[in-house]
Design an enzyme around this catalytic site. Sequence first.
Site, PDB file in Angstrom:
ATOM      1  N   HIS A 191     -11.202  -6.339   8.714  1.00 59.21           N
ATOM      2  CA  HIS A 191     -12.009  -6.050   7.519  1.00 59.21           C
ATOM      3  C   HIS A 191     -13.241  -5.232   7.884  1.00 59.21           C
ATOM      4  O   HIS A 191     -14.271  -5.311   7.221  1.00 59.21           O
ATOM      5  CB  HIS A 191     -12.455  -7.342   6.823  1.00 59.21           C
ATOM      6  N   GLU A 243       0.824  -1.212   0.000  1.00 58.55           N
ATOM      7  CA  GLU A 243       0.000   0.000   0.000  1.00 58.55           C
ATOM      8  C   GLU A 243       0.856   1.260   0.000  1.00 58.55           C
ATOM      9  O   GLU A 243       0.520   2.258  -0.643  1.00 58.55           O
ATOM     10  CB  GLU A 243      -0.950  -0.014   1.187  1.00 58.55           C
TER      11      GLU A 243
HETATM   12  C1  TPP Z   1      -1.676  -5.167   4.293  1.00 58.52           C
HETATM   13  C2  TPP Z   1      -2.687  -6.007   3.582  1.00 58.52           C
HETATM   14  N1  TPP Z   1      -3.032  -5.713   2.308  1.00 58.52           N
HETATM   15  C3  TPP Z   1      -3.959  -6.442   1.647  1.00 58.52           C
HETATM   16  C4  TPP Z   1      -4.588  -7.499   2.263  1.00 58.52           C
HETATM   17  C5  TPP Z   1      -5.681  -8.305   1.521  1.00 58.52           C
HETATM   18  N2  TPP Z   1      -5.171  -9.656   1.170  1.00 58.52           N
HETATM   19  C6  TPP Z   1      -5.368 -10.725   1.969  1.00 58.52           C
HETATM   20  S1  TPP Z   1      -4.585 -12.094   1.404  1.00 58.52           S
HETATM   21  C7  TPP Z   1      -4.000 -11.284   0.032  1.00 58.52           C
HETATM   22  C8  TPP Z   1      -3.135 -12.007  -0.959  1.00 58.52           C
HETATM   23  C9  TPP Z   1      -1.829 -12.495  -0.331  1.00 58.52           C
HETATM   24  O1  TPP Z   1      -1.109 -13.234  -1.277  1.00 58.52           O
HETATM   25  P1  TPP Z   1       0.225 -14.008  -0.847  1.00 58.52           P
HETATM   26  O2  TPP Z   1       1.089 -13.097  -0.036  1.00 58.52           O
HETATM   27  O3  TPP Z   1       0.839 -14.597  -2.062  1.00 58.52           O
HETATM   28  O4  TPP Z   1      -0.245 -15.130   0.161  1.00 58.52           O
HETATM   29  P2  TPP Z   1      -1.148 -16.410  -0.184  1.00 58.52           P
HETATM   30  O5  TPP Z   1      -2.575 -16.012   0.069  1.00 58.52           O
HETATM   31  O6  TPP Z   1      -0.903 -16.779  -1.615  1.00 58.52           O
HETATM   32  O7  TPP Z   1      -0.701 -17.491   0.758  1.00 58.52           O
HETATM   33  C10 TPP Z   1      -4.422  -9.945   0.036  1.00 58.52           C
HETATM   34  C11 TPP Z   1      -4.096  -8.961  -1.015  1.00 58.52           C
HETATM   35  C12 TPP Z   1      -4.208  -7.776   3.611  1.00 58.52           C
HETATM   36  N3  TPP Z   1      -4.773  -8.794   4.296  1.00 58.52           N
HETATM   37  N4  TPP Z   1      -3.269  -7.022   4.227  1.00 58.52           N
END
Ligand code: TPP
Lengths: 418, 418, 338, 338
Positions: D129, D60
């Site tokens: 959330h 972000e």
């Molecule tokens: C700071 C933050 N930004 C956005 C989100 C929303 N979000 C939750 S999981 C996710 C994807 C994460 O992907 P990755 O790091 O590859 O982990 P994976 O789910 O593939 O294990 C996002 C964008 C969040 N939880 N926290």
Amino acid sequence: MPRANRHAPLRPNALSLRIPEPRERPGEPLDFGNLRLSRPGALPRPPLDATAADIRDLAYGLIGVLTKDGRAVGPWNPGLPVQVLERGLRAMMLTRAYDDRMYRAQRQGKTSFYMKCTGEEAVAVAQALALAADDMCFPTYRQQGLLIARGYPLAEMMDQVFSNGRDPLKGRQLPVLYSARDFGVFSISGNLGTQYSQAVGWAMASAYKHDRRIAAGWIGEGSTAEGDFHHALTFAAVYRAPVILNIVNNQYAISSFHGIAGDADAPFASRGIGYGLPALRVDGNDFLAVFAATAWAAERARANLGATVIELVTYRAAGHSTSDDPNVYRPPEEAKIWPLGDPIDRLKSHLIAEGAWSEERHAELEKTLIEEVRAAAREAEAVGTLGVGDKPSSATMFEDIFRDQPWHLREQRQQAGV
Amino acid sequence: MPRANRHAPLRPNALSLRIPEPRERPGEPLDFGNLRLSRPGALPRPPLDATAADIRDLAYGLIGVLTKDGRAVGPWNPGLPVQVLERGLRAMMLTRAYDDRMYRAQRQGKTSFYMKCTGEEAVAVAQALALAADDMCFPTYRQQGLLIARGYPLAEMMDQVFSNGRDPLKGRQLPVLYSARDFGVFSISGNLGTQYSQAVGWAMASAYKHDRRIAAGWIGEGSTAEGDFHHALTFAAVYRAPVILNIVNNQYAISSFHGIAGDADAPFASRGIGYGLPALRVDGNDFLAVFAATAWAAERARANLGATVIELVTYRAAGHSTSDDPNVYRPPEEAKIWPLGDPIDRLKSHLIAEGAWSEERHAELEKTLIEEVRAAAREAEAVGTLGVGDKPSSATMFEDIFRDQPWHLREQRQQAGV
Amino acid sequence: MPAMNMVQALNSAMDCMLERDENVLIYGEDVGYFGGVFRATEGLQKKHGQERCFDAPIAEGGLIGVAVGMGAYGLRPVVEIQFADYIYPAYDQIVSEVARLRYRSAGQFSCPITIRAPYGGGIFGGQTHSQSPEALFTHVAGLKVVIPATPHDAKGLLIAAIEDPDPVVFLEPKRIYNGPFDGHHERPLTPWAKHPDSDTPPGYFTVPLGRARTVREGGAVTVLAYGTMVHVALAAAAETGVDAEVIDLRTIWPVDIAAITASVEKTGRCLIAHEATRTSGFGAELSALVQERCFWHLQAPIERVTGWDTPYPHAFEWEYFPGPARVGAALRRVAETR
Amino acid sequence: MPAMNMVQALNSAMDCMLERDENVLIYGEDVGYFGGVFRATEGLQKKHGQERCFDAPIAEGGLIGVAVGMGAYGLRPVVEIQFADYIYPAYDQIVSEVARLRYRSAGQFSCPITIRAPYGGGIFGGQTHSQSPEALFTHVAGLKVVIPATPHDAKGLLIAAIEDPDPVVFLEPKRIYNGPFDGHHERPLTPWAKHPDSDTPPGYFTVPLGRARTVREGGAVTVLAYGTMVHVALAAAAETGVDAEVIDLRTIWPVDIAAITASVEKTGRCLIAHEATRTSGFGAELSALVQERCFWHLQAPIERVTGWDTPYPHAFEWEYFPGPARVGAALRRVAETR
Ligand SMILES: Cc1ncc(C[n+]2csc(CCOP(=O)(O)OP(=O)(O)O)c2C)c(N)n1
Ligand SMILES: Cc1ncc(C[n+]2csc(CCOP(=O)(O)OP(=O)(O)O)c2C)c(N)n1
Ligand SMILES: [Mg+2]
Ligand SMILES: [Mg+2]
């Protein structure tokens, strides 16, 4: 024994914390073991379209052109015409004269604060000359050489330092946090690192608009630890942004040395490798090397081949700012015996070796420049210095929060009676 | 034509923006060109005291042990006793059975949300077995295998997922954001990345206290873009913290593929190189390789040699969570033909190849585990599911903000009438 | 008792806690060998060893993220943020992790860390060395926010903060590090040595969190202030002759509500003063609290004297700073409104 | 006019601006091919091209830092922060850069960016959330903060925000994306289609920033609300029979002070409702403003109905959410206090 790292565990196999320490503190022998030097001319100059993977080694050596005896050697020698070298020498000398004057002005109480770039002049000046005039710069407070090399009026820089009635920033910013849109220099932030990802954003915008201009960002080695550094490299890599990401390694943050920023086991340039970005490690006190590396990166970016990370290895010869005494935390003699020397002396020797310059002309030029600075200072000081003489009208304090002044600021201005 | 990157400039020499696109979208041919595979057994296993500089290549290959026909080969073969392999197989199968059950529970409206780790079980399970029981884990929401491998009661995990009256977290956290101090698992955050530098801090504390325990942190490949990732690697390098920094590259964030996180030109493991940290890139679906790499890094950390970065290459076979349908953004058939296969199938084939396992025993075990999960679910659901049955008392909503409840929370509790 | 200035008092508090508790350690930018840009940690590394007080990378988010892990292990890190203006890169770790850890883990983990940061104006630091961000922390459930106004309280409150089982944002009014600046920038600063509240026990002692201190008794108007503004308020009271009751909040959250309401019920009038920008500043919360609890006692509108809703401009240090003239004028208005 | 739900209205606003101004581009996590986790950018990449609407790394702080540079170049980026709860990593860029750029550069550079973020509770999103961080932005000089309560306003305000020369934090009450949720979770949600404010012009139009909207006229009590709480307040008024005047602030900063004072001077009573935690929430500023400006008209204490000073707990969605029962009870108290 506080200074010593307790690497010898207390219990067998017990862990211990490593606190990096510089090799030298006041009163201790000097040793520049971690400098990772290379012989000038030793490193290859890859083709523009070389992949980052092809040229990883350039992050671990030190690109140099100027030899001890002032000759320009090797593939990185940009072969610049003498006029360009003289322009560079002049701008570096003018920057130093400007710094000296402003430093004294602060000591005389004419302003609150000042920061010199003494010993690092080649970085901003050579890079300004290697970039196009309309390429956009996102510097830190230590690249005043960009403004000077691009011909920004000295008196106006001083107006800003004095926050006087002619200050283009209306007295709002701390001294040296210039902003010069018309000279392609972004508003300098007091918050470290933030400009780095902004430079990438500007470059992305230029690419988005199918423009030809590129961006350049600067960050100090100490500030590379901020998240913005990582964001900048990530976005630059992902979107292949036309930007040059410079790391100015002048060995110190304020009092803390480069090791606290994390280069004990890998040079800062090598940070670029993990993003798949070409990374060059350059002798930042070698005007020709800085110019050549910057020109290579700029050409690459303009050819739509993306970003380059450049570590410029230099030395902060003065204190961090007017607020600290460097002799408290580092050996006073360190600057003098700094292995990479002084950028002005080195370019001067080169020009002399080339038969294009002389001690006499150098002394002459120095006098002229000091006079030029003095004249500008007289002009600016005549307008006002901090708290003395003409200053911006207090009403401006409430302007430019938004383009249009909302009710609450109008009200507050009235309460302030201005 | 929206999908195509406008790499061909509109004007001669005009710049353009590169927007990375996965090689495959629904309805398009599959191609795993960017996977950078190596032959199992091909990569060397360096001595513990190898420097990061010596072993950079390991960040670009793929450490593997298991061959297609289920044999264990090469220097990274940990040569584990069959009992350990069976424990691992059991924990992976139990994790999958647990996920399937909880996923259905969410679909049945028994809770608000759930996240599976299907296809990635080897990561958490093999690493849990390679670490000491009292090493501290800072996982993401996708390492439920850590808890299961360490023997955390399934019913209690379900209590958390259902936010019921027995939920150890008192109904405060979203499902799957477990916390299990007694099992060496840190409170899982809903905010991506934050745990990564925290893991380094815990490791620094352990070193500061001359302890023997180490820490391990996990982060998804998508989240490596957050500043916390950079902070973690920086602090780990500077203070030589005894920590394992795992990057779980399951190819996707939510809908966006790994390229958006920036691995088009360099694998995630290579991010470690610029900090001078050893970096291993490992077949995350190869139980033996994951175990061996983790054991190597753990031994190294315990020997006070500092942190290791490990990229675990795996594949998120299920949706990101119960909130998304992956078939909208990736080819449904991709999971099935994923080149690195399924971690459970592969360990199973290995055990069978070793003559230590059979299809019958496998089917048998699967039945037992599904029954074990069903029993736990019965127990947890008997207590309550989200909004049904026993839930934590509302008064607890106002507790644990601080150790002692201040006046304003006492007052608010009274206003809430609880 | 020895007279200490505020920097000496803070240094003494940390020295004392490093001595008493080996789980206490200190780190931050330039705090180690150098002793901090304001000298608050001077000599601590030399005396207690490198691992107890050391330099850290310039990454405020990292400083706090690491502290969370250390706290989870069982240490009590004291982290210096060089200027409060530079705390924002750590804002996510503070808001999402530090403040919520005890709650979200139902007490399994806690975050007994202390975040020290010099704040406030009056030093010609421009917009990035003069900010007062306290309200950005009072809005976050799970944080305590402490602001001392004297050397004695600085030491006692800092020790209490370090020993507190929960996270404390400890904001230090840097303008009064060396003396009780009352806003009269045209006069020489009286050093702390000349002020009774510089008497500070050399050893261990605490000033409890959550308790305000009435620094001037009065019947006409209640003035709520903290940090440098306490001294400005005292000057304004003296200069206007308004019989003000000046309350130094000391802990701004959880605030000492009993002390506030008792005073306003007595005076029927209330003035709030802070350096921070006005809109959504902590003064807004104080105003709302007083209005909700003392409505029927109020004889005049509660006023706020605050920094303007602008960044802190370098050239306008004193036009921006809410000095005794502005506070005094407001004091008169509040006292005289009928 | 077509009936739109709030997501369709936001999508339509962005579609319209992508059409009209090639300097407008959209990026954020999952906003490109996928169309955003709440579908707000669905179809925009396909229609306008990859460079106009694309996925970004999960950082972000990077999203906003990059937007500052784009804005300096002359673009008008619209950045989606997936949930307001995840905006904190960008807090330094927003507070130190976005908000201050025009000021510190004396107008040389500006930051015409729009930061969209779904916010608020009611969806069982747990503490990460469900947050309402608006007050963390109203305290920062240089930011405008906009919160729509209907599809019509969502579109008109978003277009106005994108065209605004200054940065706008545009918070979207995700609980009312699909219908005017009034807090009665036990009842089925009425879709927007059945609500008059879903009538939304298909083309370009704006709703000016800085102007509130009186959604219910009344003489007994002024209710100040925004986002989902507007609909909760209307329900509370209807159910209690209190003749409330409900004002939807729409732009919470700079707030429409004239509309507020006019109403309170008429009713003499004021209730403030928001989902955010109480202490130092935006309600505190509203309370202070009303008290300062309408003191002599007030016949009863101004009350605040807000979220509790705790994180938003998953199991206690409705115990936490300030629903019609709590708002109604407060409405009665404020109306009946003599
Ligand atoms: C700071 C933050 N930004 C956005 C989100 C929303 N979000 C939750 S999981 C996710 C994807 C994460 O992907 P990755 O790091 O590859 O982990 P994976 O789910 O593939 O294990 C996002 C964008 C969040 N939880 N926290
Ligand atoms: C976010 C932030 N943190 C801390 C500071 C205080 N500070 C100003 S300059 C400086 C040192 C920077 O060192 P470096 O990045 O190496 O740049 P140099 O001064 O050497 O050019 C520090 C810590 C700041 N301005 N911003
Ligand atoms: Mg430096
Ligand atoms: Mg992933």
